[in-house]
Design a protein around this motif. Structure first.
Motif, PDB file in Angstrom:
ATOM      1  N   ASN A  18       1.230  -1.368   0.603  1.00 49.44           N
ATOM      2  CA  ASN A  18      -0.270  -0.286  -0.289  1.00 49.44           C
ATOM      3  C   ASN A  18       0.863   1.204   0.309  1.00 49.44           C
ATOM      4  OD1 ASN A  18      -2.563  -1.503   0.446  1.00 49.44           O
ATOM      5  ND2 ASN A  18      -2.460  -1.748   2.022  1.00 49.44           N
ATOM      6  N   ASN A  19       2.038   1.573  -0.796  1.00 48.81           N
ATOM      7  CA  ASN A  19       2.718   2.103  -1.089  1.00 48.81           C
ATOM      8  C   ASN A  19       3.319   2.870   1.094  1.00 48.81           C
ATOM      9  OD1 ASN A  19       3.542   2.719  -3.600  1.00 48.81           O
ATOM     10  ND2 ASN A  19       1.524   3.190  -3.665  1.00 48.81           N
ATOM     11  N   PHE A  20       3.403   1.993   1.782  1.00 49.63           N
ATOM     12  CA  PHE A  20       4.251   2.741   2.553  1.00 49.63           C
ATOM     13  C   PHE A  20       3.211   3.695   3.800  1.00 49.63           C
ATOM     14  CE2 PHE A  20       7.683   1.904   1.103  1.00 49.63           C
ATOM     15  CZ  PHE A  20       8.058   1.138   1.552  1.00 49.63           C
ATOM     16  N   LYS A  21       1.311   2.432   3.259  1.00 44.45           N
ATOM     17  CA  LYS A  21       0.228   2.996   4.588  1.00 44.45           C
ATOM     18  C   LYS A  21      -0.364   2.174   4.487  1.00 44.45           C
ATOM     19  CE  LYS A  21      -0.270   6.873   0.722  1.00 44.45           C
ATOM     20  NZ  LYS A  21       0.185   7.745   1.618  1.00 44.45           N
ATOM     21  N   MET A  22      -0.504   1.879   6.588  1.00 42.28           N
ATOM     22  CA  MET A  22      -1.621   0.916   6.904  1.00 42.28           C
ATOM     23  C   MET A  22      -2.582   1.684   6.640  1.00 42.28           C
ATOM     24  SD  MET A  22       0.111   1.242  10.465  1.00 42.28           S
ATOM     25  CE  MET A  22      -0.383   2.819  10.654  1.00 42.28           C
ATOM     26  N   LYS A  23      -3.658   0.212   5.562  1.00 44.15           N
ATOM     27  CA  LYS A  23      -5.073   0.921   5.541  1.00 44.15           C
ATOM     28  C   LYS A  23      -6.223   0.293   5.622  1.00 44.15           C
ATOM     29  CE  LYS A  23      -4.402   2.281   0.324  1.00 44.15           C
ATOM     30  NZ  LYS A  23      -5.438   2.492  -0.667  1.00 44.15           N
ATOM     31  N   ASN A  24      -6.924   0.322   6.133  1.00 43.67           N
ATOM     32  CA  ASN A  24      -8.411  -0.289   6.703  1.00 43.67           C
ATOM     33  C   ASN A  24      -9.479   0.636   5.822  1.00 43.67           C
ATOM     34  OD1 ASN A  24     -10.703  -0.954   7.628  1.00 43.67           O
ATOM     35  ND2 ASN A  24     -10.059   0.438   9.660  1.00 43.67           N
ATOM     36  N   ASN A  25     -10.030   0.220   4.517  1.00 50.64           N
ATOM     37  CA  ASN A  25     -10.954   0.065   4.036  1.00 50.64           C
ATOM     38  C   ASN A  25     -10.416   1.399   2.952  1.00 50.64           C
ATOM     39  OD1 ASN A  25     -12.373  -2.523   4.010  1.00 50.64           O
ATOM     40  ND2 ASN A  25     -13.359  -0.684   6.378  1.00 50.64           N
ATOM     41  N   ASP A  26     -10.858   1.772   3.296  1.00 52.01           N
ATOM     42  CA  ASP A  26     -10.708   3.574   2.257  1.00 52.01           C
ATOM     43  C   ASP A  26     -10.074   4.234   3.087  1.00 52.01           C
ATOM     44  OD1 ASP A  26     -12.955   4.340   3.423  1.00 52.01           O
ATOM     45  OD2 ASP A  26     -13.230   5.204   1.821  1.00 52.01           O
ATOM     46  N   ALA A  27      -9.595   4.134   4.183  1.00 54.49           N
ATOM     47  CA  ALA A  27      -8.704   5.000   5.257  1.00 54.49           C
ATOM     48  C   ALA A  27      -7.388   4.678   5.207  1.00 54.49           C
ATOM     49  CB  ALA A  27      -9.630   5.029   6.575  1.00 54.49           C
ATOM     50  N   GLU A  28      -6.879   5.386   5.606  1.00 55.48           N
ATOM     51  CA  GLU A  28      -5.448   5.056   5.262  1.00 55.48           C
ATOM     52  C   GLU A  28      -4.690   5.727   6.474  1.00 55.48           C
ATOM     53  OE1 GLU A  28      -3.795   8.038   1.779  1.00 55.48           O
ATOM     54  OE2 GLU A  28      -4.427   5.612   1.377  1.00 55.48           O
ATOM     55  N   ILE A  29      -3.202   5.002   7.276  1.00 59.40           N
ATOM     56  CA  ILE A  29      -2.014   6.157   8.105  1.00 59.40           C
ATOM     57  C   ILE A  29      -0.998   5.739   7.571  1.00 59.40           C
ATOM     58  CG2 ILE A  29      -1.060   6.334  10.377  1.00 59.40           C
ATOM     59  CD1 ILE A  29      -3.831   5.060  11.446  1.00 59.40           C
ATOM     60  N   ASP A  30      -0.220   6.925   6.925  1.00 55.36           N
ATOM     61  CA  ASP A  30       1.243   6.862   6.654  1.00 55.36           C
ATOM     62  C   ASP A  30       2.192   6.625   7.647  1.00 55.36           C
ATOM     63  OD1 ASP A  30       0.483   7.856   4.531  1.00 55.36           O
ATOM     64  OD2 ASP A  30       1.314   9.692   4.844  1.00 55.36           O
ATOM     65  N   TYR A  31       2.820   5.652   7.649  1.00 53.65           N
ATOM     66  CA  TYR A  31       4.101   5.210   8.242  1.00 53.65           C
ATOM     67  C   TYR A  31       5.283   5.274   7.469  1.00 53.65           C
ATOM     68  CZ  TYR A  31       4.416   0.667   6.548  1.00 53.65           C
ATOM     69  OH  TYR A  31       4.511  -0.484   5.152  1.00 53.65           O
ATOM     70  N   SER A  32       7.138   5.460   7.782  1.00 56.45           N
ATOM     71  CA  SER A  32       7.862   5.330   7.085  1.00 56.45           C
ATOM     72  C   SER A  32       8.765   4.463   7.809  1.00 56.45           C
ATOM     73  CB  SER A  32       8.389   6.510   6.955  1.00 56.45           C
ATOM     74  OG  SER A  32       8.575   6.637   8.145  1.00 56.45           O
ATOM     75  N   LEU A  33       9.559   3.794   6.556  1.00 57.79           N
ATOM     76  CA  LEU A  33      10.840   3.183   6.992  1.00 57.79           C
ATOM     77  C   LEU A  33      12.365   3.412   7.145  1.00 57.79           C
ATOM     78  CD1 LEU A  33      11.842   0.302   7.780  1.00 57.79           C
ATOM     79  CD2 LEU A  33      11.232  -0.718   5.308  1.00 57.79           C
TER      80      LEU A  33
END
Length: 164
Positions: free
Chosen positions: A92-107
């Motif tokens: 998901n291109n470094f996004k945590m997803k819940n259906n259409d909602a998303e939260i960014d994270y980085s590595l």
């Protein structure tokens, strides 16, 4: 009597085949050889091997927004002049997803930011090295304000190993 004779003939044939193949595999030096020497090849074929250990999972919480995990490579045996590469990509291109909602994270890997780039090398080990490691720093600025829905937000990271 016929059985005994069959067993004896079979045994003689096995011994003769063994002797013939034994003679074919050896160098023979006789008084007629000019150089009076022979040679054999002694070798060992070591197969390519390595063990890559990746983290089982990463879990953020409301209070734990930074997580560090080790990526380890051990028991490396690869061809001279080649390198072992461990690559990472995010579903998901470094996004945590819940259906259409998303939260960014980085590595961040050993101070190199991976979050914007998919299919990026996180570890490269050159031939001759027996092991290697990297520290994976996962970080998010998640908060309840950023989470649109209750439930699990997730992403899948895929680590790919190649030798070349």
């Amino acid at each position: 009597m016929k059985k005994l004779l069959s067993v004896i003939i079979s045994a003689i044939m096995i011994v003769m085949i063994s002797i013939t193949s034994f003679a074919a595999e050896n160098s023979v030096i006789t008084q007629d050889n000019i150089e009076k020497k022979g040679s054999i090849t002694v070798d060992y074929n070591m197969k390519e091997s390595y063990t890559v250990t990746i983290p089982a999972s990463i879990s953020f919480t409301d209070t734990q927004k930074t997580v560090e995990r080790a990526l380890q490579v051990e028991d490396i045996a690869i061809k001279e002049g080649s390198s072992l590469r461990v690559n990472v990509s995010s579903m998901n291109n470094f996004k945590m997803k819940n259906n259409d909602a998303e939260i960014d994270y980085s590595l961040v890997v050993n101070t190199h930011d991976i979050a914007e780039e998919n299919n990026q090398d996180v570890l490269v080990i050159e031939s001759g090295e027996k092991s290697g490691w990297a520290i994976l720093h996962f970080k998010t600025d998640l908060s309840k304000n950023k989470a649109t829905y209750s439930g699990n937000y997730s992403d899948t990271l895929t680590f790919t190993v190649s030798v070349g």
